[in-house]
Design an enzyme around this catalytic site. Structure first.
Site, PDB file in Angstrom:
ATOM      1  N   ALA A  67       0.726  -1.254  -0.020  1.00  0.00           N
ATOM      2  CA  ALA A  67       0.101  -0.089  -0.254  1.00  0.00           C
ATOM      3  C   ALA A  67       0.772   1.403  -0.050  1.00  0.00           C
ATOM      4  O   ALA A  67       1.843   1.194   0.777  1.00  0.00           O
ATOM      5  CB  ALA A  67      -0.808   0.002   1.340  1.00  0.00           C
ATOM      6  N   GLY A 112       0.704  -5.000   1.090  1.00  0.00           N
ATOM      7  CA  GLY A 112      -0.568  -5.358   0.114  1.00  0.00           C
ATOM      8  C   GLY A 112      -0.056  -5.810  -0.927  1.00  0.00           C
ATOM      9  O   GLY A 112      -0.804  -6.627  -1.933  1.00  0.00           O
ATOM     10  N   GLU A 115      -0.232  -9.408  -0.411  1.00  0.00           N
ATOM     11  CA  GLU A 115      -1.446  -9.684  -0.075  1.00  0.00           C
ATOM     12  C   GLU A 115      -2.422  -9.888  -1.475  1.00  0.00           C
ATOM     13  O   GLU A 115      -3.066 -10.872  -1.604  1.00  0.00           O
ATOM     14  CB  GLU A 115      -2.284  -8.754   0.771  1.00  0.00           C
ATOM     15  CG  GLU A 115      -1.667  -8.747   2.111  1.00  0.00           C
ATOM     16  CD  GLU A 115      -2.440  -7.588   2.899  1.00  0.00           C
ATOM     17  OE1 GLU A 115      -2.692  -7.762   3.999  1.00  0.00           O
ATOM     18  OE2 GLU A 115      -2.481  -6.591   2.319  1.00  0.00           O
ATOM     19  N   GLU A 135       4.380  -4.834   7.500  1.00  0.00           N
ATOM     20  CA  GLU A 135       3.467  -3.462   8.009  1.00  0.00           C
ATOM     21  C   GLU A 135       3.695  -3.229   9.657  1.00  0.00           C
ATOM     22  O   GLU A 135       3.709  -2.214   9.989  1.00  0.00           O
ATOM     23  CB  GLU A 135       1.932  -3.969   8.269  1.00  0.00           C
ATOM     24  CG  GLU A 135       1.441  -3.989   6.700  1.00  0.00           C
ATOM     25  CD  GLU A 135       1.720  -5.356   6.082  1.00  0.00           C
ATOM     26  OE1 GLU A 135       2.371  -5.990   6.369  1.00  0.00           O
ATOM     27  OE2 GLU A 135       0.777  -5.485   5.123  1.00  0.00           O
TER      28      GLU A 135
HETATM   29  C1  LIG Z   1      10.780  -2.241  -1.032  1.00  0.00           C
HETATM   30  C2  LIG Z   1      12.020  -1.586  -0.253  1.00  0.00           C
HETATM   31  C3  LIG Z   1      12.539  -2.666   0.891  1.00  0.00           C
HETATM   32  C4  LIG Z   1      12.990  -1.174  -1.382  1.00  0.00           C
HETATM   33  O1  LIG Z   1      13.948  -0.437  -0.636  1.00  0.00           O
HETATM   34  P1  LIG Z   1      14.994   0.292  -1.785  1.00  0.00           P
HETATM   35  O2  LIG Z   1      15.590  -0.521  -3.118  1.00  0.00           O
HETATM   36  O3  LIG Z   1      15.925   0.906  -0.788  1.00  0.00           O
HETATM   37  O4  LIG Z   1      14.036   1.444  -2.612  1.00  0.00           O
HETATM   38  P2  LIG Z   1      13.370   2.785  -1.783  1.00  0.00           P
HETATM   39  O5  LIG Z   1      14.401   3.818  -2.255  1.00  0.00           O
HETATM   40  O6  LIG Z   1      13.010   2.513  -0.738  1.00  0.00           O
HETATM   41  O7  LIG Z   1      12.198   3.004  -2.926  1.00  0.00           O
HETATM   42  C5  LIG Z   1      12.106   3.425  -4.116  1.00  0.00           C
HETATM   43  C6  LIG Z   1      10.894   4.573  -4.253  1.00  0.00           C
HETATM   44  O8  LIG Z   1       9.859   3.556  -3.942  1.00  0.00           O
HETATM   45  C7  LIG Z   1       9.029   4.271  -2.860  1.00  0.00           C
HETATM   46  N1  LIG Z   1       8.318   3.403  -2.159  1.00  0.00           N
HETATM   47  C8  LIG Z   1       8.595   2.168  -1.981  1.00  0.00           C
HETATM   48  N2  LIG Z   1       7.739   1.356  -1.266  1.00  0.00           N
HETATM   49  C9  LIG Z   1       6.708   2.179  -1.367  1.00  0.00           C
HETATM   50  C10 LIG Z   1       5.562   2.200  -0.656  1.00  0.00           C
HETATM   51  N3  LIG Z   1       4.774   1.032  -0.155  1.00  0.00           N
HETATM   52  N4  LIG Z   1       4.614   3.100  -0.763  1.00  0.00           N
HETATM   53  C11 LIG Z   1       5.007   4.370  -1.284  1.00  0.00           C
HETATM   54  N5  LIG Z   1       6.257   4.491  -1.651  1.00  0.00           N
HETATM   55  C12 LIG Z   1       6.984   3.312  -1.680  1.00  0.00           C
HETATM   56  C13 LIG Z   1      10.119   5.027  -2.041  1.00  0.00           C
HETATM   57  O9  LIG Z   1       9.697   5.950  -1.203  1.00  0.00           O
HETATM   58  C14 LIG Z   1      11.141   5.492  -3.117  1.00  0.00           C
HETATM   59  O10 LIG Z   1      10.689   6.678  -3.482  1.00  0.00           O
HETATM   60  P3  LIG Z   1      11.655   8.058  -3.610  1.00  0.00           P
HETATM   61  O11 LIG Z   1      10.548   9.191  -4.079  1.00  0.00           O
HETATM   62  O12 LIG Z   1      12.627   7.774  -4.618  1.00  0.00           O
HETATM   63  O13 LIG Z   1      12.068   8.330  -2.214  1.00  0.00           O
HETATM   64  C15 LIG Z   1      11.587  -0.179   0.498  1.00  0.00           C
HETATM   65  O14 LIG Z   1      11.002   0.831  -0.507  1.00  0.00           O
HETATM   66  C16 LIG Z   1      10.397  -0.439   1.546  1.00  0.00           C
HETATM   67  O15 LIG Z   1      10.693  -1.205   2.465  1.00  0.00           O
HETATM   68  N6  LIG Z   1       9.177  -0.216   0.997  1.00  0.00           N
HETATM   69  C17 LIG Z   1       7.810   0.042   1.882  1.00  0.00           C
HETATM   70  C18 LIG Z   1       7.482  -1.545   2.262  1.00  0.00           C
HETATM   71  C19 LIG Z   1       6.325  -1.761   2.996  1.00  0.00           C
HETATM   72  O16 LIG Z   1       6.603  -1.233   4.367  1.00  0.00           O
HETATM   73  N7  LIG Z   1       5.198  -2.240   2.467  1.00  0.00           N
HETATM   74  C20 LIG Z   1       3.941  -2.243   3.453  1.00  0.00           C
HETATM   75  C21 LIG Z   1       3.080  -1.125   3.130  1.00  0.00           C
HETATM   76  S1  LIG Z   1       1.652  -1.010   4.150  1.00  0.00           S
HETATM   77  C22 LIG Z   1       0.617  -2.017   3.396  1.00  0.00           C
HETATM   78  O17 LIG Z   1       0.979  -2.601   2.408  1.00  0.00           O
HETATM   79  C23 LIG Z   1      -0.741  -2.311   4.226  1.00  0.00           C
HETATM   80  C24 LIG Z   1      -1.475  -3.329   3.487  1.00  0.00           C
HETATM   81  O18 LIG Z   1      -1.711  -4.436   4.205  1.00  0.00           O
END
Ligand SMILES: CC(C)(COP(=O)(O)OP(=O)(O)OC[C@H]1O[C@@H](n2cnc3c(N)ncnc32)[C@H](O)[C@@H]1OP(=O)(O)O)[C@@H](O)C(=O)NCCC(=O)NCCSC(=O)CCO
Length: 261
Positions: A67, A112, A115, A135
């Site tokens: 998400a 998500g 999921e 999460e």
């Molecule tokens: C997936 C990860 C581990 C990748 O890390 P990395 O390679 O270091 O890449 P990043 O720089 O973090 O990501 C690139 C770019 O994407 C954006 N981004 C990544 N994930 C999300 C997200 N879930 N929502 C919004 N944006 C996201 C990140 O901010 C970067 O953008 P920039 O503008 O370049 O800064 C890592 O990205 C990670 O851990 N992501 C989050 C994973 C997570 O926590 N998912 C659960 C979300 S809650 C959910 O799904 C509820 C439903 O049950």
């Protein structure tokens, strides 16, 4: 129909390919994504040509990182409930599609994203894929079916380990745990998914729908009801034209020519 955060294509006449397309945020799932997924799966459901669907992500890094955290940031408890409900409706549409679905996981499938992959019937993963429900690291729990579908797929203990720690597992471990069906090199992922979808597409559409329904609806019943439900689905096959063709083709030692009726 034009889509802005997904791509939709039909390949080889019978195979739909839906691609999550927000590569700048690792295909994070925002409201618009759920709206468009709902629309495209309605379009697929109405299209009798489609016999298998592949769901994948754009780029080579992620299927979906979950998400969209920047959207979650602003939600009140009531809004979070509505967000999860919208996701639920779209996921329910995907799960109940009367056509087999394959998630081709081309990298991270987190939160998500994991999921959504679990709503598909089959999951193929590239060697670089990483799966998990992180999460807990955001101070929340999975809200798109993760606590339920993950536990059903890998068992309660492993699901609790992933959800309590937020640990991300590599594709190989996901395969050992039964979370994905197969692991292949990234450059072979779509080819493998299309080949598998193509193999499925040689079967009868209504009979595939009955097989899917027997397995899915049956798994929510106790064994006795599920076995009776299987009997109804088995009998349903005998109401199709395709079962005549399948049996005839076997007896005539030739490949069946199904009409999907
Ligand atoms: C997936 C990860 C581990 C990748 O890390 P990395 O390679 O270091 O890449 P990043 O720089 O973090 O990501 C690139 C770019 O994407 C954006 N981004 C990544 N994930 C999300 C997200 N879930 N929502 C919004 N944006 C996201 C990140 O901010 C970067 O953008 P920039 O503008 O370049 O800064 C890592 O990205 C990670 O851990 N992501 C989050 C994973 C997570 O926590 N998912 C659960 C979300 S809650 C959910 O799904 C509820 C439903 O049950």
């Amino acid at each position: 129909m034009g889509y802005s955060v997904i791509d939709y294509q039909i390949v080889q006449d019978h195979i739909a390919v839906v691609t999550l397309s927000r590569p700048e945020s690792l295909n994070a799932l925002n409201r618009q994504m759920f709206i468009e997924l709902g629309l495209v799966f309605s379009e697929i459901e109405r299209d009798n040509r489609i016999k298998a669907v592949i769901l994948t992500g754009s780029g080579s890094k992620a299927f979906s990182a979950g998400a969209d955290v920047s959207e979650l940031q602003r939600l009140s408890a009531m809004e979070a409930r509505n967000f999860a409900l919208a996701a639920y409706r779209t996921q329910d549409q995907i799960c109940s599609l009367p056509v087999p679905t394959i998630a081709a996981l081309n990298g991270y499938a987190l939160g998500g994203g994991c999921e959504l992959a679990m709503c598909c019937d089959l999951r193929l993963a590239s060697e670089n894929a990483r799966l998990g429900q992180p999460e807990i690291n955001l101070g929340i729990i999975p809200g798109g079916g993760g606590t339920q579908r993950l536990a059903r797929l890998v068992g309660v203990s492993r699901a609790k380990e992933l959800i309590f720690t937020g640990k991300i597992i590599p594709a190989r471990v996901a395969y050992e745990w039964g979370l994905v069906n197969r692991v292949v090199p990234l450059e072979e992922l779509m080819e493998t998914a299309i080949k598998l979808a193509g193999e499925i597409a040689t079967k009868s559409r209504p009979v595939l729908a009955l097989a899917k329904s027997a397995i899915d609806r049956g798994s929510d019943m106790d064994l006795t009801h599920a076995l009776h439900y299987e009997i109804e689905c088995f009998a349903g096959c005998f109401a199709t034209e395709d079962h005549h063709e399948g049996i005839k083709a076997f007896l005539e030692k030739r490949v069946p020519r199904y009409t999907d009726r």
